[in-house]
Design a protein around this motif. Structure first.
Motif, PDB file in Angstrom:
ATOM      1  N   LYS A 153      83.280  30.273  34.133  1.00 47.14           N
ATOM      2  CA  LYS A 153      82.577  30.754  32.947  1.00 47.14           C
ATOM      3  C   LYS A 153      83.611  31.223  31.936  1.00 47.14           C
ATOM      4  N   PRO A 154      83.821  30.539  30.814  1.00 45.71           N
ATOM      5  CA  PRO A 154      83.180  29.269  30.451  1.00 45.71           C
ATOM      6  C   PRO A 154      83.692  28.119  31.327  1.00 45.71           C
ATOM      7  N   PHE A 155      82.996  26.983  31.252  1.00 45.77           N
ATOM      8  CA  PHE A 155      83.381  25.816  32.041  1.00 45.77           C
ATOM      9  C   PHE A 155      84.812  25.387  31.720  1.00 45.77           C
ATOM     10  N   LYS A 156      85.472  24.782  32.707  1.00 42.13           N
ATOM     11  CA  LYS A 156      86.830  24.258  32.514  1.00 42.13           C
ATOM     12  C   LYS A 156      86.842  22.758  32.819  1.00 42.13           C
ATOM     13  N   PHE A 157      86.171  21.990  31.968  1.00 43.44           N
ATOM     14  CA  PHE A 157      86.142  20.551  32.160  1.00 43.44           C
ATOM     15  C   PHE A 157      87.464  19.937  31.732  1.00 43.44           C
ATOM     16  N   LEU A 158      87.722  18.720  32.198  1.00 37.04           N
ATOM     17  CA  LEU A 158      88.980  18.045  31.896  1.00 37.04           C
ATOM     18  C   LEU A 158      89.022  17.592  30.445  1.00 37.04           C
ATOM     19  N   LYS A 159      90.239  17.588  29.904  1.00 34.56           N
ATOM     20  CA  LYS A 159      90.484  17.147  28.528  1.00 34.56           C
ATOM     21  C   LYS A 159      91.504  16.010  28.551  1.00 34.56           C
ATOM     22  N   SER A 160      91.550  15.241  27.489  1.00 32.66           N
ATOM     23  CA  SER A 160      92.537  14.163  27.385  1.00 32.66           C
ATOM     24  C   SER A 160      93.937  14.730  27.550  1.00 32.66           C
ATOM     25  N   GLY A 161      94.731  14.075  28.384  1.00 33.93           N
ATOM     26  CA  GLY A 161      96.101  14.518  28.632  1.00 33.93           C
ATOM     27  C   GLY A 161      96.252  15.422  29.838  1.00 33.93           C
ATOM     28  N   ASP A 162      95.146  15.932  30.382  1.00 31.16           N
ATOM     29  CA  ASP A 162      95.239  16.795  31.561  1.00 31.16           C
ATOM     30  C   ASP A 162      95.782  16.020  32.767  1.00 31.16           C
ATOM     31  N   VAL A 163      96.606  16.706  33.562  1.00 33.12           N
ATOM     32  CA  VAL A 163      97.161  16.128  34.790  1.00 33.12           C
ATOM     33  C   VAL A 163      96.495  16.806  35.980  1.00 33.12           C
ATOM     34  N   ILE A 164      95.922  15.989  36.858  1.00 33.38           N
ATOM     35  CA  ILE A 164      95.214  16.499  38.043  1.00 33.38           C
ATOM     36  C   ILE A 164      96.039  16.174  39.276  1.00 33.38           C
ATOM     37  N   GLU A 165      96.364  17.198  40.058  1.00 37.04           N
ATOM     38  CA  GLU A 165      97.098  17.020  41.312  1.00 37.04           C
ATOM     39  C   GLU A 165      96.212  17.448  42.470  1.00 37.04           C
ATOM     40  N   CYS A 166      95.822  16.487  43.293  1.00 35.99           N
ATOM     41  CA  CYS A 166      95.008  16.757  44.472  1.00 35.99           C
ATOM     42  C   CYS A 166      95.906  16.702  45.705  1.00 35.99           C
ATOM     43  N   TYR A 167      95.956  17.793  46.430  1.00 40.39           N
ATOM     44  CA  TYR A 167      96.856  17.907  47.585  1.00 40.39           C
ATOM     45  C   TYR A 167      96.057  18.185  48.853  1.00 40.39           C
ATOM     46  N   ILE A 168      96.397  17.489  49.930  1.00 45.55           N
ATOM     47  CA  ILE A 168      95.890  17.837  51.253  1.00 45.55           C
ATOM     48  C   ILE A 168      97.061  17.812  52.224  1.00 45.55           C
ATOM     49  N   GLU A 169      97.187  18.876  52.968  1.00 40.06           N
ATOM     50  CA  GLU A 169      98.250  19.030  53.964  1.00 40.06           C
ATOM     51  C   GLU A 169      98.311  17.810  54.878  1.00 40.06           C
ATOM     52  N   LYS A 170      99.519  17.373  55.177  1.00 43.38           N
ATOM     53  CA  LYS A 170      99.828  16.239  56.060  1.00 43.38           C
ATOM     54  C   LYS A 170      99.482  14.879  55.461  1.00 43.38           C
ATOM     55  N   ILE A 171      98.851  14.856  54.279  1.00 46.82           N
ATOM     56  CA  ILE A 171      98.535  13.579  53.635  1.00 46.82           C
ATOM     57  C   ILE A 171      99.394  13.368  52.400  1.00 46.82           C
ATOM     58  N   GLY A 172      99.472  14.369  51.543  1.00 46.47           N
ATOM     59  CA  GLY A 172     100.310  14.240  50.352  1.00 46.47           C
ATOM     60  C   GLY A 172      99.597  14.729  49.110  1.00 46.47           C
ATOM     61  N   THR A 173     100.073  14.236  47.954  1.00 42.26           N
ATOM     62  CA  THR A 173      99.510  14.635  46.667  1.00 42.26           C
ATOM     63  C   THR A 173      99.128  13.398  45.876  1.00 42.26           C
ATOM     64  N   LEU A 174      97.926  13.403  45.370  1.00 45.56           N
ATOM     65  CA  LEU A 174      97.380  12.341  44.529  1.00 45.56           C
ATOM     66  C   LEU A 174      97.346  12.857  43.103  1.00 45.56           C
ATOM     67  N   THR A 175      98.109  12.216  42.224  1.00 46.46           N
ATOM     68  CA  THR A 175      98.247  12.704  40.846  1.00 46.46           C
ATOM     69  C   THR A 175      97.723  11.669  39.862  1.00 46.46           C
ATOM     70  N   ASN A 176      96.894  12.141  38.931  1.00 46.45           N
ATOM     71  CA  ASN A 176      96.360  11.270  37.885  1.00 46.45           C
ATOM     72  C   ASN A 176      96.277  12.030  36.573  1.00 46.45           C
ATOM     73  N   LYS A 177      96.184  11.284  35.495  1.00 47.91           N
ATOM     74  CA  LYS A 177      96.123  11.878  34.159  1.00 47.91           C
ATOM     75  C   LYS A 177      94.885  11.345  33.444  1.00 47.91           C
ATOM     76  N   VAL A 178      94.277  12.208  32.630  1.00 48.00           N
ATOM     77  CA  VAL A 178      93.100  11.810  31.861  1.00 48.00           C
ATOM     78  C   VAL A 178      93.537  11.109  30.584  1.00 48.00           C
ATOM     79  N   GLU A 179      92.894  10.003  30.291  1.00 47.14           N
ATOM     80  CA  GLU A 179      93.163   9.212  29.080  1.00 47.14           C
ATOM     81  C   GLU A 179      93.105  10.084  27.824  1.00 47.14           C
TER      82      GLU A 179
END
Length: 298
Positions: free
Chosen positions: A272-298
């Motif tokens: 609150k307020p919402f934190k939605f993704l914006k153009s240029g944002d970098v998202i890093e998804c991490y899970i232990e023992k698997i790694g990190t998945l990184t992507n960027k918003v157009e």
């Protein structure tokens, strides 16, 4: 073992990471040593593999020197760019996430008594480093959801909870990207989660032998370096044995099926307020023992 689909010299291949995880060995080389015709894709390999083949591959990796490709010289793709069927997903499967959306417009305020299942199209799934399209003409409320994904290893129906691990090939990371306004408008989740590029996956599929069962892994998501989601898969409301056993009651799970297990609190919708993704944002998804998945918003 860590399996990957990758592009090298304009050609898509699949392989296994070296022990130091700095190089990748095309599985074609390994199958040549085994004297077996290699499958065409990692999806085909999963459908054909069994415990004996996995043991043979592990053995030959220890006894042979293969021509490796430095990981930095390849482009990682989604491990399974074109799943054989829609991804099977669970909604509200972490208690903290179920609580954070209580009271929001269009949200059901109950904590699930039974798993909430839906499906998601990936045609194709995108890989590590790929761009998430912003679809600005239809949404300005794009959200992120880091999730542990289960890769089914063999066909099964009416699977007992105590036998579930036998039916798993391995695990990967999926970012269940969601257009929240579309979800609300249609009063269901399929449409808002199935837009093009809304299924980043990877960077690897980790074979189940690398991860102790029950699966208790730290799971996190960062946006532009800010830690938003931070939990552990032991906090699932419905755990992996329950999910797979329940899904398989009267329904076949097939080798290569992908099951998303839900996301913890900290999604953009939960602030609150919402934190939605914006153009240029970098998202890093991490899970232990698997790694990190990184992507960027157009």
């Amino acid at each position: 073992m860590y399996f990957a689909t990758f592009r090298y010299n304009e050609e898509e291949k699949f392989g296994v990471l070296s022990k130091d995880q700095k190089n990748i060995i095309p599985l074609q080389q390994i199958f040549d040593q085994l004297g077996v015709i290699a499958p065409k894709t990692l999806k085909d390999f999963i459908e054909q593999s069994d415990d004996i083949l996995i043991k043979d591959i592990k053995k030959i990796l220890k006894t042979h020197n293969f021509e490796c490709i430095p990981l930095e010289n390849v482009k990682l793709c989604a491990p399974i760019p074109y799943p054989r069927r829609n991804l099977i997903c669970l909604g509200k499967n972490y208690l903290d996430h179920a609580k954070e959306i209580i009271g929001l417009p269009g949200a059901n305020d109950e904590i699930p008594k039974f798993p909430i299942y839906f499906t998601k199209i990936a045609d194709p799934a995108i890989g590590d480093g790929d761009i998430i399209k912003n679809h600005a003409e239809i949404t300005d409320k794009i959200d992120y959801e880091v999730e542990l994904a289960i890769i089914i290893g063999k066909d099964g129906i009416n699977i007992k909870k105590e036998e579930v691990e036998e039916y798993i090939f391995g695990y990967t990371i999926v970012n269940d990207v969601s257009a929240r306004n579309i979800q609300r408008k249609h009063e269901q989740w399929f449409r808002g989660k199935s837009l093009e590029t809304f299924c980043p996956m990877g960077p690897f599929i980790v074979h189940k032998s690398e991860i102790p069962f029950p699966v208790e892994l730290d799971i996190q998501c960062r946006i532009n370096g800010e830690l938003r989601q931070n939990s552990n898969t032991k906090n699932l409301i419905f755990d992996i044995p329950y999910i797979i056993s329940d899904l398989s009651k009267g329904t076949y799970l097939r080798a290569g099926d992908i099951i998303l297990t839900g996301t913890p609190s900290g999604v953009g919708l939960g602030f609150k307020p919402f934190k939605f993704l914006k153009s240029g944002d970098v998202i890093e998804c991490y899970i232990e023992k698997i790694g990190t998945l990184t992507n960027k918003v157009e």
